[in-house]
Design an enzyme around this catalytic site. Structure first.
Site, PDB file in Angstrom:
ATOM      1  N   ASN A   1     -58.496  21.700 -16.785  1.00  0.00           N
ATOM      2  CA  ASN A   1     -58.796  23.084 -16.845  1.00  0.00           C
ATOM      3  C   ASN A   1     -59.080  23.570 -18.369  1.00  0.00           C
ATOM      4  O   ASN A   1     -59.117  24.585 -18.907  1.00  0.00           O
ATOM      5  CB  ASN A   1     -57.634  24.086 -16.379  1.00  0.00           C
ATOM      6  CG  ASN A   1     -57.862  24.397 -14.909  1.00  0.00           C
ATOM      7  OD1 ASN A   1     -58.700  23.903 -14.384  1.00  0.00           O
ATOM      8  ND2 ASN A   1     -56.525  25.007 -14.427  1.00  0.00           N
TER       9      ASN A   1
ATOM     10  N   HIS B   1     -52.469  31.180 -20.194  1.00  0.00           N
ATOM     11  CA  HIS B   1     -53.466  30.589 -19.294  1.00  0.00           C
ATOM     12  C   HIS B   1     -52.910  30.621 -17.886  1.00  0.00           C
ATOM     13  O   HIS B   1     -53.676  31.166 -16.949  1.00  0.00           O
ATOM     14  CB  HIS B   1     -53.943  29.358 -19.769  1.00  0.00           C
ATOM     15  CG  HIS B   1     -54.924  28.513 -19.215  1.00  0.00           C
ATOM     16  ND1 HIS B   1     -54.764  28.031 -17.772  1.00  0.00           N
ATOM     17  CD2 HIS B   1     -56.447  28.782 -19.197  1.00  0.00           C
ATOM     18  CE1 HIS B   1     -55.912  27.871 -17.382  1.00  0.00           C
ATOM     19  NE2 HIS B   1     -56.984  28.074 -18.211  1.00  0.00           N
ATOM     20  N   GLY B   2     -51.733  30.059 -17.831  1.00  0.00           N
ATOM     21  CA  GLY B   2     -51.451  29.912 -16.441  1.00  0.00           C
ATOM     22  C   GLY B   2     -51.533  28.560 -15.624  1.00  0.00           C
ATOM     23  O   GLY B   2     -50.733  28.522 -14.694  1.00  0.00           O
ATOM     24  N   ASP B   3     -52.330  27.976 -16.116  1.00  0.00           N
ATOM     25  CA  ASP B   3     -52.726  26.598 -15.408  1.00  0.00           C
ATOM     26  C   ASP B   3     -53.168  25.741 -16.245  1.00  0.00           C
ATOM     27  O   ASP B   3     -54.294  25.064 -15.944  1.00  0.00           O
ATOM     28  CB  ASP B   3     -53.744  26.943 -13.961  1.00  0.00           C
ATOM     29  CG  ASP B   3     -53.352  25.853 -13.195  1.00  0.00           C
ATOM     30  OD1 ASP B   3     -52.754  25.053 -13.061  1.00  0.00           O
ATOM     31  OD2 ASP B   3     -54.314  25.588 -12.318  1.00  0.00           O
ATOM     32  N   LEU B   4     -52.631  25.551 -17.508  1.00  0.00           N
ATOM     33  CA  LEU B   4     -53.058  24.575 -18.541  1.00  0.00           C
ATOM     34  C   LEU B   4     -52.883  23.181 -18.381  1.00  0.00           C
ATOM     35  O   LEU B   4     -51.928  22.704 -18.922  1.00  0.00           O
ATOM     36  CB  LEU B   4     -52.708  25.477 -19.772  1.00  0.00           C
ATOM     37  CG  LEU B   4     -53.327  24.512 -21.126  1.00  0.00           C
ATOM     38  CD1 LEU B   4     -54.905  25.093 -20.958  1.00  0.00           C
ATOM     39  CD2 LEU B   4     -52.685  25.215 -22.462  1.00  0.00           C
TER      40      LEU B   4
END
Length: 104
Positions: free
Chosen positions: A12, A5-8
Protein backbone atom coordinates in the site's frame (compact mmCIF):
# COMPACT_ATOMS: atom_id res chain seq x y z
CA UNK A 1 -4.31 10.76 18.68
CA UNK A 2 -3.34 10.61 15.05
CA UNK A 3 -5.12 9.95 11.80
CA UNK A 4 -3.71 6.57 10.78
CA UNK A 5 -3.51 4.83 7.41
CA UNK A 6 -4.89 1.64 8.93
CA UNK A 7 -3.35 -0.83 6.46
CA UNK A 8 0.22 0.36 6.04
CA UNK A 9 2.11 -2.56 4.53
CA UNK A 10 4.41 -2.99 1.52
CA UNK A 11 1.53 -3.35 -0.92
CA UNK A 12 0.00 0.00 0.00
CA UNK A 13 2.82 2.40 -0.70
CA UNK A 14 4.99 3.30 -3.61
CA UNK A 15 6.63 6.14 -5.44
CA UNK A 16 5.37 8.44 -8.10
CA UNK A 17 7.24 10.84 -10.32
CA UNK A 18 6.33 14.49 -9.90
CA UNK A 19 8.28 16.78 -12.22
CA UNK A 20 11.15 14.25 -12.21
CA UNK A 21 11.19 14.16 -8.40
CA UNK A 22 10.29 10.94 -6.56
CA UNK A 23 7.39 11.37 -4.16
CA UNK A 24 6.14 8.71 -1.75
CA UNK A 25 2.49 7.76 -2.16
CA UNK A 26 0.18 5.75 0.10
CA UNK A 27 -2.67 3.67 -1.32
CA UNK A 28 -5.82 1.92 -0.08
CA UNK A 29 -6.19 3.50 3.36
CA UNK A 30 -8.51 2.24 6.07
CA UNK A 31 -8.25 5.44 8.09
CA UNK A 32 -9.05 5.75 11.76
CA UNK A 33 -7.86 7.75 14.74
CA UNK A 34 -5.50 6.06 17.17
CA UNK A 35 -2.08 6.07 18.75
CA UNK A 36 0.57 7.28 16.31
CA UNK A 37 2.51 4.00 16.65
CA UNK A 38 -0.40 1.70 15.78
CA UNK A 39 0.34 1.68 12.02
CA UNK A 40 3.85 0.43 12.75
CA UNK A 41 2.54 -3.00 13.77
CA UNK A 42 1.46 -4.03 10.30
CA UNK A 43 4.38 -2.15 8.74
CA UNK A 44 6.75 -4.28 10.81
CA UNK A 45 4.79 -7.49 10.21
CA UNK A 46 5.16 -7.19 6.45
CA UNK A 47 8.74 -5.93 6.45
CA UNK A 48 8.60 -2.29 5.49
CA UNK A 49 12.13 -1.15 4.65
CA UNK A 50 14.40 0.24 7.36
CA UNK A 51 14.40 3.59 5.54
CA UNK A 52 10.67 3.87 6.30
CA UNK A 53 11.21 3.41 10.04
CA UNK A 54 14.23 5.72 10.07
CA UNK A 55 12.22 8.47 8.39
CA UNK A 56 9.26 7.89 10.69
CA UNK A 57 11.34 8.13 13.87
CA UNK A 58 13.22 11.17 12.54
CA UNK A 59 9.86 12.97 12.51
CA UNK A 60 8.33 11.37 15.60
CA UNK A 61 10.98 9.88 17.93
CA UNK A 62 10.33 6.68 19.85
CA UNK A 63 8.61 7.30 23.16
CA UNK A 64 9.31 5.40 26.40
CA UNK A 65 7.74 1.94 26.30
CA UNK A 66 7.72 1.74 22.51
CA UNK A 67 9.41 -1.67 22.34
CA UNK A 68 6.66 -3.27 24.45
CA UNK A 69 3.85 -1.53 22.56
CA UNK A 70 5.41 -2.50 19.22
CA UNK A 71 4.96 -6.19 20.06
CA UNK A 72 1.29 -5.67 20.93
CA UNK A 73 0.57 -3.59 17.82
CA UNK A 74 2.12 -6.27 15.63
CA UNK A 75 0.39 -9.07 17.55
CA UNK A 76 -2.97 -7.45 16.80
CA UNK A 77 -2.36 -7.83 13.07
CA UNK A 78 -1.05 -11.40 13.35
CA UNK A 79 -4.16 -12.43 15.30
CA UNK A 80 -6.38 -10.64 12.80
CA UNK A 81 -4.67 -12.41 9.89
CA UNK A 82 -4.80 -15.73 11.76
CA UNK A 83 -8.55 -15.26 12.17
CA UNK A 84 -9.13 -14.26 8.53
CA UNK A 85 -6.55 -16.31 6.61
CA UNK A 86 -5.77 -19.28 8.84
CA UNK A 87 -2.94 -21.08 10.56
CA UNK A 88 -0.10 -19.69 8.45
CA UNK A 89 -0.01 -16.70 10.79
CA UNK A 90 0.36 -18.80 13.97
CA UNK A 91 3.85 -20.16 13.30
CA UNK A 92 7.06 -19.43 15.18
CA UNK A 93 7.46 -16.11 13.36
CA UNK A 94 3.88 -15.00 13.95
CA UNK A 95 1.29 -14.83 16.67
CA UNK A 96 2.78 -17.46 18.98
CA UNK A 97 6.19 -15.79 19.06
CA UNK A 98 4.64 -12.39 19.73
CA UNK A 99 2.36 -13.76 22.46
CA UNK A 100 5.43 -15.15 24.19
CA UNK A 101 7.26 -11.82 23.84
CA UNK A 102 4.28 -9.88 25.18
CA UNK A 103 4.33 -11.70 28.54
CA UNK A 104 8.04 -11.24 29.24
Amino acid sequence: RSCLHGDLWNGNWGGVDSDNEPVAALFDPACYYGHSEADLGIAHMFGMPNAFFSAYFAELPKQPGFDKRKVLYELHHHLNHLNIFGSGYADAHGALKLLQESVK
